[in-house]
Write an enzyme that holds these catalytic residues in place. Sequence first.
Site, short mmCIF file in Angstrom:
data_model
loop_
_atom_site.label_atom_id
_atom_site.label_comp_id
_atom_site.label_asym_id
_atom_site.label_seq_id
_atom_site.Cartn_x
_atom_site.Cartn_y
_atom_site.Cartn_z
CB CYS A 217 -1.00 -0.09 1.31
SG CYS A 217 -2.03 -1.54 1.14
CB CYS A 240 -3.30 2.71 9.22
SG CYS A 240 -2.65 3.13 10.87
#
Length: 256
Positions: A217, A240
């Site tokens: 990511c 996150c």
Amino acid sequence: MASVAERKIDRIEVAPAWTERDALRLNNLFRGVPTVEMLRTVLTEHMVGDVAIVSSFGAESVVLLHLVASVDASVPVIFLDTGKHFPETIAYRDTIAARLGLTNLRIVTPDEATIARRDETGLRWSYDPDGCCEIRKVIPLETAMAGFDASITGRKAFQAATRNALPRFEVDKAGKLKINPLADWAKADLDAYFVTHDLPRHPLEAQGYLSIGCAPCTSKVKPGEDPRSGRWAGWDKTECGIHTPVDDGDPDLPVF
């Protein structure tokens, strides 16, 4: 500017759960106080209870780690080993821990049974990045932070538009205090600190990775983009999930 020691203010009492009013008082107390002095006061006077650093050992993490280690190298440092990090990050983590003499590095991993049940193929990041972050970061960190009253993070306001009002002190959704010593630091301040203290750079930074998280990511950042634009590129996702502040709904408190 009066030092913290010269200011008259009631002692912040450590409570089971912090509130936005507590964070406001701390922000007021340390307004204009240099970062090192703020950290030294908070840590040596145990103003906020038991504290841990949460570090990704990413592109600029060593600055915060060096600042804290210069005050107390035994402060616990929590590293979330998601199983998806770049090999360069793991090697950098070990190099920095040895260089700074960090004596309480805690490597936290996801629960194996949870991973087997909810991400058997290891590809959840590709179709549900929020769910992947939850089982590999959010839940493990909540467990790791259970015995702490506050955490120190390396977030900076300049990193992204979503962080441009970042305060030094805030409260997360679990009622834990978050301390952001570098909130008002500019990129030039960080670069100067690297030079002054001869700190090693993350090896991926030179390749264009300016905010480094899990390998699947994280992508390179184009010139002129926010440093965090390389995180979860193509997704409507900027965090996150471990840095979500809480709003206690008090209309009398200012919005930072």
